[in-house]
Scaffold this motif. Structure first.
Motif, PDB file in Angstrom:
ATOM      1  N   THR A  69     -22.931 -18.132 -19.312  1.00 16.06           N
ATOM      2  CA  THR A  69     -23.799 -18.492 -20.085  1.00 16.06           C
ATOM      3  C   THR A  69     -22.123 -19.581 -20.795  1.00 16.06           C
ATOM      4  OG1 THR A  69     -25.589 -17.457 -20.559  1.00 16.06           O
ATOM      5  CG2 THR A  69     -25.293 -18.974 -22.700  1.00 16.06           C
ATOM      6  N   ILE A  70     -22.553 -20.711 -21.012  1.00 13.87           N
ATOM      7  CA  ILE A  70     -21.502 -21.500 -22.290  1.00 13.87           C
ATOM      8  C   ILE A  70     -22.480 -22.528 -22.933  1.00 13.87           C
ATOM      9  CG2 ILE A  70     -20.166 -23.726 -21.937  1.00 13.87           C
ATOM     10  CD1 ILE A  70     -19.418 -22.918 -18.925  1.00 13.87           C
ATOM     11  N   PRO A  71     -21.627 -22.207 -24.359  1.00 15.62           N
ATOM     12  CA  PRO A  71     -22.771 -23.128 -25.762  1.00 15.62           C
ATOM     13  C   PRO A  71     -23.005 -24.634 -25.121  1.00 15.62           C
ATOM     14  CG  PRO A  71     -21.274 -21.179 -26.085  1.00 15.62           C
ATOM     15  CD  PRO A  71     -21.330 -20.659 -24.457  1.00 15.62           C
ATOM     16  N   PHE A  72     -24.171 -24.485 -25.498  1.00 17.47           N
ATOM     17  CA  PHE A  72     -23.767 -26.559 -25.836  1.00 17.47           C
ATOM     18  C   PHE A  72     -23.268 -26.374 -27.065  1.00 17.47           C
ATOM     19  CE2 PHE A  72     -29.062 -26.009 -24.107  1.00 17.47           C
ATOM     20  CZ  PHE A  72     -27.849 -26.500 -22.765  1.00 17.47           C
ATOM     21  N   ALA A  73     -22.557 -28.283 -26.751  1.00 13.91           N
ATOM     22  CA  ALA A  73     -21.630 -28.433 -27.624  1.00 13.91           C
ATOM     23  C   ALA A  73     -22.034 -29.172 -28.577  1.00 13.91           C
ATOM     24  CB  ALA A  73     -20.833 -29.278 -26.841  1.00 13.91           C
ATOM     25  N   ASP A  74     -22.176 -29.438 -29.920  1.00 18.25           N
ATOM     26  CA  ASP A  74     -22.654 -30.422 -30.717  1.00 18.25           C
ATOM     27  C   ASP A  74     -22.020 -31.391 -31.202  1.00 18.25           C
ATOM     28  OD1 ASP A  74     -24.086 -31.081 -33.435  1.00 18.25           O
ATOM     29  OD2 ASP A  74     -22.995 -29.488 -34.930  1.00 18.25           O
ATOM     30  N   CYS A  75     -22.426 -32.587 -30.283  1.00 13.42           N
ATOM     31  CA  CYS A  75     -21.766 -33.697 -30.454  1.00 13.42           C
ATOM     32  C   CYS A  75     -22.092 -34.892 -31.432  1.00 13.42           C
ATOM     33  CB  CYS A  75     -21.902 -35.009 -29.235  1.00 13.42           C
ATOM     34  SG  CYS A  75     -21.289 -34.334 -28.089  1.00 13.42           S
ATOM     35  N   ALA A  76     -23.004 -34.203 -32.692  1.00 10.97           N
ATOM     36  CA  ALA A  76     -23.069 -34.656 -33.750  1.00 10.97           C
ATOM     37  C   ALA A  76     -21.532 -34.429 -34.935  1.00 10.97           C
ATOM     38  CB  ALA A  76     -24.345 -33.833 -33.723  1.00 10.97           C
ATOM     39  N   THR A  77     -21.109 -33.546 -34.659  1.00 12.64           N
ATOM     40  CA  THR A  77     -19.641 -32.882 -35.636  1.00 12.64           C
ATOM     41  C   THR A  77     -18.928 -33.984 -35.116  1.00 12.64           C
ATOM     42  OG1 THR A  77     -19.415 -31.242 -34.442  1.00 12.64           O
ATOM     43  CG2 THR A  77     -21.087 -31.476 -36.383  1.00 12.64           C
ATOM     44  N   THR A  78     -18.862 -34.755 -33.234  1.00 10.06           N
ATOM     45  CA  THR A  78     -17.633 -35.010 -33.225  1.00 10.06           C
ATOM     46  C   THR A  78     -17.184 -36.336 -32.653  1.00 10.06           C
ATOM     47  OG1 THR A  78     -18.143 -33.309 -31.390  1.00 10.06           O
ATOM     48  CG2 THR A  78     -16.207 -34.839 -31.063  1.00 10.06           C
ATOM     49  N   THR A  79     -16.092 -36.932 -33.467  1.00 10.81           N
ATOM     50  CA  THR A  79     -15.878 -38.552 -32.803  1.00 10.81           C
ATOM     51  C   THR A  79     -15.849 -38.973 -32.087  1.00 10.81           C
ATOM     52  OG1 THR A  79     -14.484 -37.707 -35.834  1.00 10.81           O
ATOM     53  CG2 THR A  79     -14.603 -39.873 -34.382  1.00 10.81           C
ATOM     54  N   PHE A  80     -16.380 -40.078 -31.572  1.00 10.74           N
ATOM     55  CA  PHE A  80     -15.911 -40.934 -30.155  1.00 10.74           C
ATOM     56  C   PHE A  80     -15.722 -42.275 -30.645  1.00 10.74           C
ATOM     57  CE2 PHE A  80     -18.606 -37.390 -29.799  1.00 10.74           C
ATOM     58  CZ  PHE A  80     -19.166 -37.053 -28.962  1.00 10.74           C
ATOM     59  N   GLY A  81     -15.011 -42.655 -29.507  1.00  2.60           N
ATOM     60  CA  GLY A  81     -14.303 -44.152 -29.880  1.00  2.60           C
ATOM     61  C   GLY A  81     -15.036 -44.863 -29.138  1.00  2.60           C
ATOM     62  N   PRO A  82     -14.829 -46.254 -28.884  1.00  2.00           N
ATOM     63  CA  PRO A  82     -15.424 -47.350 -27.777  1.00  2.00           C
ATOM     64  C   PRO A  82     -15.873 -46.939 -26.974  1.00  2.00           C
ATOM     65  CG  PRO A  82     -13.227 -47.764 -27.765  1.00  2.00           C
ATOM     66  CD  PRO A  82     -13.376 -46.588 -28.622  1.00  2.00           C
ATOM     67  N   VAL A  83     -17.013 -47.405 -26.943  1.00  2.00           N
ATOM     68  CA  VAL A  83     -18.010 -48.254 -25.417  1.00  2.00           C
ATOM     69  C   VAL A  83     -17.010 -48.016 -23.837  1.00  2.00           C
ATOM     70  CG1 VAL A  83     -19.678 -49.084 -23.819  1.00  2.00           C
ATOM     71  CG2 VAL A  83     -20.211 -48.612 -25.851  1.00  2.00           C
ATOM     72  N   LEU A  84     -17.334 -47.302 -23.358  1.00  2.00           N
ATOM     73  CA  LEU A  84     -15.950 -46.907 -21.804  1.00  2.00           C
ATOM     74  C   LEU A  84     -16.508 -48.173 -20.960  1.00  2.00           C
ATOM     75  CD1 LEU A  84     -16.250 -43.407 -20.849  1.00  2.00           C
ATOM     76  CD2 LEU A  84     -14.475 -44.813 -22.721  1.00  2.00           C
ATOM     77  N   ALA A  85     -15.251 -48.962 -20.933  1.00  5.95           N
ATOM     78  CA  ALA A  85     -15.683 -50.187 -19.658  1.00  5.95           C
ATOM     79  C   ALA A  85     -16.142 -49.897 -18.260  1.00  5.95           C
ATOM     80  CB  ALA A  85     -14.505 -50.808 -19.728  1.00  5.95           C
ATOM     81  N   PRO A  86     -16.152 -50.310 -17.205  1.00  4.61           N
ATOM     82  CA  PRO A  86     -16.091 -49.851 -16.351  1.00  4.61           C
ATOM     83  C   PRO A  86     -14.661 -49.450 -15.493  1.00  4.61           C
ATOM     84  CG  PRO A  86     -17.360 -52.708 -16.600  1.00  4.61           C
ATOM     85  CD  PRO A  86     -16.526 -52.080 -18.108  1.00  4.61           C
ATOM     86  N   ILE A  87     -14.806 -49.126 -14.371  1.00  2.00           N
ATOM     87  CA  ILE A  87     -13.429 -48.634 -13.332  1.00  2.00           C
ATOM     88  C   ILE A  87     -14.037 -48.700 -12.810  1.00  2.00           C
ATOM     89  CG2 ILE A  87     -14.492 -46.440 -14.256  1.00  2.00           C
ATOM     90  CD1 ILE A  87     -11.876 -45.482 -14.733  1.00  2.00           C
ATOM     91  N   ASN A  88     -12.954 -48.884 -11.568  1.00  2.00           N
ATOM     92  CA  ASN A  88     -13.807 -49.548 -10.128  1.00  2.00           C
ATOM     93  C   ASN A  88     -14.590 -49.334  -9.710  1.00  2.00           C
ATOM     94  OD1 ASN A  88     -10.248 -48.508  -9.759  1.00  2.00           O
ATOM     95  ND2 ASN A  88     -11.191 -46.546  -9.683  1.00  2.00           N
ATOM     96  N   PRO A  89     -15.282 -50.052 -10.159  1.00  2.00           N
ATOM     97  CA  PRO A  89     -16.698 -50.954  -9.866  1.00  2.00           C
ATOM     98  C   PRO A  89     -16.869 -51.215  -8.479  1.00  2.00           C
ATOM     99  CG  PRO A  89     -15.973 -52.446 -11.062  1.00  2.00           C
ATOM    100  CD  PRO A  89     -15.124 -51.710 -11.262  1.00  2.00           C
ATOM    101  N   PRO A  90     -18.320 -51.110  -7.945  1.00  2.00           N
ATOM    102  CA  PRO A  90     -17.807 -51.570  -6.414  1.00  2.00           C
ATOM    103  C   PRO A  90     -18.883 -52.720  -6.160  1.00  2.00           C
ATOM    104  CG  PRO A  90     -20.298 -50.119  -7.165  1.00  2.00           C
ATOM    105  CD  PRO A  90     -19.075 -50.349  -7.815  1.00  2.00           C
ATOM    106  N   ALA A  91     -18.481 -53.025  -5.470  1.00  2.00           N
ATOM    107  CA  ALA A  91     -19.014 -55.025  -5.176  1.00  2.00           C
ATOM    108  C   ALA A  91     -20.465 -54.890  -5.068  1.00  2.00           C
ATOM    109  CB  ALA A  91     -18.919 -55.126  -3.344  1.00  2.00           C
ATOM    110  N   SER A  92     -21.541 -54.372  -5.189  1.00  2.00           N
ATOM    111  CA  SER A  92     -22.985 -54.024  -5.854  1.00  2.00           C
ATOM    112  C   SER A  92     -22.940 -52.782  -6.241  1.00  2.00           C
ATOM    113  CB  SER A  92     -23.348 -53.629  -4.205  1.00  2.00           C
ATOM    114  OG  SER A  92     -24.851 -53.752  -4.195  1.00  2.00           O
ATOM    115  N   VAL A  93     -23.676 -52.789  -7.690  1.00  2.21           N
ATOM    116  CA  VAL A  93     -23.013 -52.457  -8.692  1.00  2.21           C
ATOM    117  C   VAL A  93     -24.641 -51.292  -7.847  1.00  2.21           C
ATOM    118  CG1 VAL A  93     -25.579 -52.722  -9.785  1.00  2.21           C
ATOM    119  CG2 VAL A  93     -23.558 -51.533 -11.413  1.00  2.21           C
ATOM    120  N   HIS A  94     -24.910 -50.984  -7.192  1.00  2.00           N
ATOM    121  CA  HIS A  94     -25.952 -50.094  -7.019  1.00  2.00           C
ATOM    122  C   HIS A  94     -25.752 -49.192  -5.637  1.00  2.00           C
ATOM    123  CE1 HIS A  94     -29.723 -51.258  -9.588  1.00  2.00           C
ATOM    124  NE2 HIS A  94     -29.342 -50.464  -9.935  1.00  2.00           N
TER     125      HIS A  94
END
Length: 265
Positions: A69-94
């Motif tokens: 078992t690995i405990p669940f993390a608490d993201c509510a007490t964590t600081t996050f940065g900006p929304v991540l931009a696309p990375i190496n997207p394919p020609a067709s999104v799906h």
């Protein structure tokens, strides 16, 4: 024709004994003729495509052994940065030619926000639970794979499931009945199972699959404590941080307008 009571409609007796004899002779002749004719061949069963989906039905095959078992993390007490931009997207999104390369920082947490018509579901993604799974989910989300895809399977007191691009505009009517045209699709690649380090409690986030090492883009959120119903056969990679009431209100066909991801700072 059978009547509503289950019996046969009774016909008046109009035949004489001679007619009965004639009918009996004809019946015997037909029976002899049929006995000499070969029976028609039975149709060959047609295999159906596997449907990626968690199931509460016991499997006849040995189930995997749960990992430490690995405990669940608490993201509510964590600081996050900006929304991540696309990375190496394919020609067709799906459509991807192969599983994406590892680009996440496995030492950090990731926060994913699912925008739905009923509100936001915020997920806490933990690479230490399943690094490859988090990497795939984060890559697909930041490349807008999930935008506009519906939750195609909603089972009360069990799970809500989505992530199949084949279900866009093609969701079956409730109750959920995934088929080859909705519920069996993915991103064009599959990736391996990872050890399951947590229980499928309410809010748990995991990948759906159609068997060993067949993970793709479909995922589910437990909307009840499914620990007793599910074997550790589905990559568990996070938990709902907030918006559980929204998850419980999701109906079959509700869209994921978008999923955005942020990285821990």
């Amino acid at each position: 024709m059978s009547d509503p009571t289950g019996g046969r409609r009774r016909l008046p007796l109009v035949f004489g004994s001679g007619a009965v004899v004639v009918v009996a002779i004809v019946a015997i002749a037909i029976g002899v003729n049929n006995a000499s004719s070969p029976l028609p061949a039975l149709p060959t069963p047609t295999p159906t495509a596997p449907v990626p989906t968690p199931t509460a039905t016991p499997s006849p095959t040995p189930t995997p052994t749960a990992a430490p078992t690995i405990p669940f993390a608490d993201c509510a007490t964590t600081t996050f940065g900006p929304v991540l931009a696309p990375i190496n997207p394919p020609a067709s999104v799906h459509t991807y030619a192969a599983a994406p390369a590892m680009t996440i920082n496995t030492g950090k947490l990731y926060q994913a926000t699912i925008l739905t018509p009923k509100g936001n579901i915020v997920l806490c993604l933990q690479p230490n639970l399943a690094p490859n799974t988090v990497n795939v989910f984060v890559t697909l989300a930041r490349n807008h794979f999930y935008d506009g895809i519906p939750f195609h399977r909603v089972v009360a007191k069990f799970v809500i499931q989505g992530g199949d691009p084949q279900c866009v505009g093609n969701v079956p009517a409730p109750p959920a009945t995934p088929s080859g045209t909705c519920g069996g699709g993915g991103p064009g690649f599959q990736f391996n199972d990872e050890p399951v380090h947590q229980q499928y409690v309410e809010g748990a986030l995991a990948m759906a699959n159609s068997g060993a090492n067949s993970n793709g883009s479909q995922f589910f959120i437990c909307i009840a404590d499914d620990s007793a119903q599910l074997t550790p056969s589905y990559n568990l990679f996070g938990k709902v941080e907030s918006g559980m009431t929204v998850a419980l209100a999701i109906a079959q066909g509700d869209l994921m307008k978008s999923i955005t991801v942020r990285e821990q700072t």
